[in-house]
Scaffold this motif. Structure first.
Motif, mmCIF file in Angstrom:
data_model
loop_
_atom_site.group_PDB
_atom_site.id
_atom_site.type_symbol
_atom_site.label_atom_id
_atom_site.label_comp_id
_atom_site.label_asym_id
_atom_site.label_seq_id
_atom_site.Cartn_x
_atom_site.Cartn_y
_atom_site.Cartn_z
ATOM 1 N N CYS A 1 -41.361 -10.647 -41.906
ATOM 2 C CA CYS A 1 -40.454 -11.193 -42.907
ATOM 3 C C CYS A 1 -39.125 -10.464 -42.786
ATOM 4 C CB CYS A 1 -41.012 -11.077 -44.328
ATOM 5 S SG CYS A 1 -41.175 -9.385 -44.914
ATOM 6 N N THR A 2 -38.106 -11.001 -43.404
ATOM 7 C CA THR A 2 -36.781 -10.381 -43.384
ATOM 8 C C THR A 2 -36.574 -9.582 -44.662
ATOM 9 O OG1 THR A 2 -35.901 -12.190 -42.036
ATOM 10 C CG2 THR A 2 -34.309 -10.811 -43.191
ATOM 11 N N MET A 3 -36.266 -8.307 -44.490
ATOM 12 C CA MET A 3 -36.016 -7.410 -45.615
ATOM 13 C C MET A 3 -34.517 -7.167 -45.761
ATOM 14 S SD MET A 3 -38.809 -6.433 -47.199
ATOM 15 C CE MET A 3 -38.111 -5.037 -48.087
ATOM 16 N N ARG A 4 -34.097 -6.926 -46.980
ATOM 17 C CA ARG A 4 -32.720 -6.518 -47.246
ATOM 18 C C ARG A 4 -32.756 -5.106 -47.836
ATOM 19 N NH1 ARG A 4 -28.823 -10.672 -50.241
ATOM 20 N NH2 ARG A 4 -29.191 -11.723 -48.230
ATOM 21 N N PHE A 5 -32.142 -4.171 -47.114
ATOM 22 C CA PHE A 5 -32.103 -2.771 -47.524
ATOM 23 C C PHE A 5 -30.740 -2.462 -48.149
ATOM 24 C CE2 PHE A 5 -35.177 -2.942 -44.052
ATOM 25 C CZ PHE A 5 -36.249 -2.246 -44.589
ATOM 26 N N TYR A 6 -30.748 -1.903 -49.343
ATOM 27 C CA TYR A 6 -29.517 -1.626 -50.085
ATOM 28 C C TYR A 6 -29.250 -0.117 -50.158
ATOM 29 C CZ TYR A 6 -29.617 -6.440 -51.897
ATOM 30 O OH TYR A 6 -29.622 -7.809 -52.021
ATOM 31 N N ILE A 7 -27.970 0.219 -50.327
ATOM 32 C CA ILE A 7 -27.576 1.573 -50.709
ATOM 33 C C ILE A 7 -26.831 1.503 -52.032
ATOM 34 C CG2 ILE A 7 -27.519 2.528 -48.383
ATOM 35 C CD1 ILE A 7 -24.541 2.040 -48.289
ATOM 36 N N SER A 8 -26.711 2.639 -52.693
ATOM 37 C CA SER A 8 -26.162 2.654 -54.047
ATOM 38 C C SER A 8 -24.718 2.192 -54.095
ATOM 39 C CB SER A 8 -26.282 4.063 -54.639
ATOM 40 O OG SER A 8 -25.659 5.011 -53.775
ATOM 41 N N GLN A 9 -23.936 2.528 -53.063
ATOM 42 C CA GLN A 9 -22.551 2.061 -52.996
ATOM 43 C C GLN A 9 -22.088 2.129 -51.546
ATOM 44 O OE1 GLN A 9 -20.288 4.650 -55.531
ATOM 45 N NE2 GLN A 9 -20.507 6.433 -54.201
ATOM 46 N N PRO A 10 -21.114 1.304 -51.165
ATOM 47 C CA PRO A 10 -20.633 1.312 -49.773
ATOM 48 C C PRO A 10 -20.135 2.704 -49.374
ATOM 49 C CG PRO A 10 -19.806 -0.604 -50.958
ATOM 50 C CD PRO A 10 -20.446 0.281 -51.983
ATOM 51 N N GLN A 11 -20.362 3.048 -48.098
ATOM 52 C CA GLN A 11 -19.948 4.338 -47.566
ATOM 53 C C GLN A 11 -18.873 4.145 -46.493
ATOM 54 O OE1 GLN A 11 -21.259 7.322 -48.839
ATOM 55 N NE2 GLN A 11 -22.114 5.850 -50.343
ATOM 56 N N GLU A 12 -18.200 5.252 -46.148
ATOM 57 C CA GLU A 12 -17.149 5.177 -45.132
ATOM 58 C C GLU A 12 -17.723 5.167 -43.719
ATOM 59 O OE1 GLU A 12 -14.461 8.370 -45.810
ATOM 60 O OE2 GLU A 12 -13.729 7.582 -47.741
ATOM 61 N N GLN A 13 -18.970 5.536 -43.585
ATOM 62 C CA GLN A 13 -19.617 5.513 -42.270
ATOM 63 C C GLN A 13 -20.904 4.679 -42.362
ATOM 64 O OE1 GLN A 13 -19.431 8.235 -44.169
ATOM 65 N NE2 GLN A 13 -21.575 8.656 -44.674
ATOM 66 N N ALA A 14 -21.371 4.214 -41.212
ATOM 67 C CA ALA A 14 -22.593 3.410 -41.185
ATOM 68 C C ALA A 14 -23.791 4.257 -41.594
ATOM 69 C CB ALA A 14 -22.805 2.832 -39.784
ATOM 70 N N ILE A 15 -24.708 3.653 -42.323
ATOM 71 C CA ILE A 15 -25.918 4.340 -42.792
ATOM 72 C C ILE A 15 -27.111 3.834 -41.982
ATOM 73 C CG2 ILE A 15 -27.436 4.783 -44.748
ATOM 74 C CD1 ILE A 15 -24.663 6.086 -44.923
ATOM 75 N N LEU A 16 -27.858 4.763 -41.393
ATOM 76 C CA LEU A 16 -28.984 4.430 -40.518
ATOM 77 C C LEU A 16 -30.236 4.089 -41.325
ATOM 78 C CD1 LEU A 16 -30.487 4.366 -37.764
ATOM 79 C CD2 LEU A 16 -30.846 6.844 -38.061
ATOM 80 N N ILE A 17 -30.847 2.952 -40.968
ATOM 81 C CA ILE A 17 -32.208 2.629 -41.404
ATOM 82 C C ILE A 17 -33.076 2.817 -40.159
ATOM 83 C CG2 ILE A 17 -33.731 0.944 -42.492
ATOM 84 C CD1 ILE A 17 -31.341 1.631 -44.207
ATOM 85 N N PRO A 18 -33.777 3.945 -40.010
ATOM 86 C CA PRO A 18 -34.445 4.242 -38.744
ATOM 87 C C PRO A 18 -35.612 3.304 -38.447
ATOM 88 C CG PRO A 18 -34.769 6.010 -40.353
ATOM 89 C CD PRO A 18 -33.967 4.962 -41.016
ATOM 90 N N ALA A 19 -35.915 3.159 -37.158
ATOM 91 C CA ALA A 19 -37.108 2.419 -36.750
ATOM 92 C C ALA A 19 -38.340 3.081 -37.354
ATOM 93 C CB ALA A 19 -37.206 2.392 -35.232
ATOM 94 N N GLY A 20 -39.260 2.277 -37.822
ATOM 95 C CA GLY A 20 -40.462 2.804 -38.457
ATOM 96 C C GLY A 20 -40.355 2.961 -39.956
ATOM 97 N N THR A 21 -39.219 2.554 -40.535
ATOM 98 C CA THR A 21 -39.077 2.598 -41.994
ATOM 99 C C THR A 21 -40.053 1.614 -42.623
ATOM 100 O OG1 THR A 21 -36.754 3.233 -41.862
ATOM 101 C CG2 THR A 21 -37.505 2.256 -43.926
#
Length: 397
Positions: free
Chosen positions: A99-119
């Motif tokens: 299925c397709t998941m949507r991962f959120y962060i609390s607020q946008p950041q100035e750099q990309a945020i990693l969602i690692p493989a195996g999450t």
């Protein structure tokens, strides 16, 4: 793997297994050799019966062995061994749902945020675990990213989790706020049964060609899931191939299944270079089946019992198998429905030319590919008319 009864073909009898015939031959031979009669209760007869029992067992084994060399009758590992001589070579393994998941962060950041493989993610009751298979990044200035997750348990058990039901993160990443699935989980399938595997073996013969044969596209599509009941390949214009997929529960394929089918049939080693392949939804056309059944005069069951049984078998969409097809196949559906009770219910004759599609005219010519979505997923309502015991009339040709 559990062996289920093979229904595709009855066992072929290579050698006869009639006990009385074998005993008769043994008695005749014994009397010729000993020049004495064998009486029914004599020790000689008991010994002959024991010998006949051994012979019958050996003949049963011979018949079973012979049938295990015929793909349409072989079972389990024997069917697997025969498949090595065909294109498919081995029984497909069980597959995990996605299925397709949507991962959120609390607020946008100035750099990309990693969602690692195996999450890993799960549902609220922690029934199933899904996980990402590669790294994903939430882009700078964004607060979410979508990623495909795979169920860690193969099979159909992971199918059908609704949107929003998978909403618990197991492995927390930086700035995590929430996660949720934005598509229904689907695509999980069990190891094919012998019945399903035999159908794949037959279909695999079309896969030897990469010239764009209809059967080849159907084979590669069905390879993706044992939950797929029917596939139709249609070409509305030269160089364009539309695939229509119907599931075993009679529903149209979900986006997850369609995505897998497209990936399989659009692969460079499968798709001819000039073909443009897409997976479309079939057009759902409801129609009614109206048939008449007759109770034979020799029937030992009451008319009320037969009527109740036929009504139970013919109610809703329980009887007819899921199938995709053009207008004109409905008569076959009615015949199949009637055949359900052919022995026990005393169904004898089915009038032909009594089944019609509602609004039939606008559907003419659709199978020739004159417009997309031409193939019909059948949703039928059944009307049954029972007549008193009588000689059946002749069926119109």
């Amino acid at each position: 793997m559990e062996n289920k009864e093979i229904k595709r073909n009855p066992a072929y009898q290579f050698v006869p297994t009639d006990t009385n015939e074998i005993i008769s031959d043994l008695v005749e031979g014994y009397e010729i050799i000993t020049q004495s009669a064998v009486r029914p209760a004599s020790p000689e007869m008991q010994f002959i019966r024991w010998v006949a029992h051994v012979i019958i067992q050996e003949r049963m084994l011979n018949n079973w062995t012979g049938n295990q060399n015929i793909p349409s009758r072989a079972e389990g590992e024997n069917l697997d061994a025969l498949a090595e001589l065909t294109y498919i070579r081995s029984r497909p393994e069980a597959k995990a749902s996605t299925c397709t998941m949507r991962f959120y962060i609390s607020q946008p950041q100035e750099q990309a945020i990693l969602i690692p493989a195996g999450t890993r993610v799960t549902n609220a009751s922690n029934t199933m675990i899904w996980a990402t298979t590669e790294d994903h990044y939430i882009p700078a200035g964004e607060n979410f990213v979508e990623a495909v997750v795979w169920n860690q348990t193969v099979g159909v058990a992971g199918n059908g989790y609704a949107i929003g039901q998978i909403n618990t993160l197991v492995d927390v990443y930086e700035y995590y706020s929430e996660c949720t699935n934005v598509s229904v989980s689907d695509g999980g399938s069990d190891v094919p049964t012998d019945e399903e595997y035999y159908e794949l073996i037959r279909a695999s013969m079309d896969a030897y060609s990469c010239a764009g044969s209809r059967g080849s596209y159907i084979y590669w599509a069905k390879q993706e899931s044992t939950e797929i009941a029917d596939v139709v390949a249609n070409s509305p214009t030269p160089g364009v191939v539309n695939l229509y997929v119907l599931m075993s529960d009679g529903t149209l394929a979900t986006d997850e299944i369609k995505g897998r089918v497209l990936a399989a049939c659009n692969a460079d080693e499968v798709r001819p270079l000039t073909d443009f392949v897409s997976v479309e939804d079939a057009e759902v056309v409801p129609y009614d089946i109206d048939f008449t059944y007759y109770i034979p005069q020799r029937s030992t069951r009451s008319g009320a019992d037969i009527q109740a049984a036929v009504q139970a078998q013919g109610h809703g969409d329980v009887v007819l198998r899921p199938v995709l097809g053009p207008p004109g196949r409905e008569e076959g559906d009615a015949a199949e429905l009637a055949a359900v009770g052919e022995g026990d219910l005393g169904l004898l004759y089915l009038h032909r030319h009594i089944v019609q599609l509602r609004e039939n005219a606008p559907l003419q010519g659709l199978v020739q590919g004159q417009r997309p979505g031409a193939l019909v997923k059948k949703e039928q309502n059944v009307r049954i008319h029972g007549l008193p015991p009588t000689a059946p009339p002749s069926c119109p040709s």
